[in-house]
Design an enzyme around this catalytic site. Sequence first.
Site, PDB file in Angstrom:
ATOM      1  CE  LYS A 100       2.504  -0.082  -5.272  1.00  0.00           C
ATOM      2  NZ  LYS A 100       1.101  -0.114  -5.923  1.00  0.00           N
TER       3      LYS A 100
ATOM      4  CG  ASP B  42      -0.008   2.984  -7.548  1.00  0.00           C
ATOM      5  OD1 ASP B  42       0.187   2.520  -8.600  1.00  0.00           O
ATOM      6  OD2 ASP B  42       0.570   2.661  -6.589  1.00  0.00           O
TER       7      ASP B  42
END
Length: 294
Positions: free
Chosen positions: A76, A112
């Site tokens: 990420k 997220d």
Amino acid sequence: MSPARPGIVVGLIGSGIGPSLSPALHEAEADALGLRHVYRRLDIDVLGRAPEQVGELVRAAQLAGYDGLNVTHPCKQLVIEHLDELSPDAEALGAVNTVVFTDGRAVGHNTDWSGFARNVDRGLPDAAMDRVVLLGAGGAGAAVAHALLTLGAGRLTVLDVDASRATALAGALQQRFGPGRADGGDLTGLATALAAADGLVHATPTGMAAHPGSPVPAELLRPELWVADIVYRPLETELVRTARGHGCRVLDGGGMAVFQAVDSFRLFTGLEPDADRMLAHFATLVDPADSPVG
């Protein structure tokens, strides 16, 4: 003969992603909306690629005509340098979990944080947040930290096996949310931090099928503490199970998984997904032995 449905192709890049439910969630919602949606796994373990080679996979997917990618552990943060542009949220967080290919450019987003925030609103709507402890300062941890402070956490203590990573994240959070809102350190501070905390959020791979175990000694858990985990395979991690057994209010990672998928789906397709329908579909996909979503 009816005309062919419009379609898109997306993928998921990460390590050990075989159990991921993202493909099923995205494809089922697309089918309900009349969209042909192909969602493929690009597992770096299966492909024999190092996390640092994530850029090669992004370029290959773009050249192959993919419309976008989801990105998960451990890529990420590593993926950022391979993108052309970042959304404001992704830039602020320093982590990307969604990449959209548009007009020849790879644009990074982060769903997220919004997925976690919505899960907390839904599952722990009245939880005290004067002091919260966060385990994990990686890409997922950065997103969760942003969500917690956005939700009104008074002070966030970020702990990580890498103290420098935790203190760096805490410093970035203080710049964004104000002095005194965050501090960081290594796991030696866990007992002291939890003794004064209202809640604990776990944002590391520990507890996943490939990384079994609990990151928190059971003796540090007490009934007054709420505990949230972002891991959702298995849905009931050892941490969630142990915390529930100690009388803690718990929040599993299922809702976050669904709500981040809702936001990613919108970015990929330009269509508005039905979050309740996706939650209901998720409930049919998880192991019946696991606890309910939320």
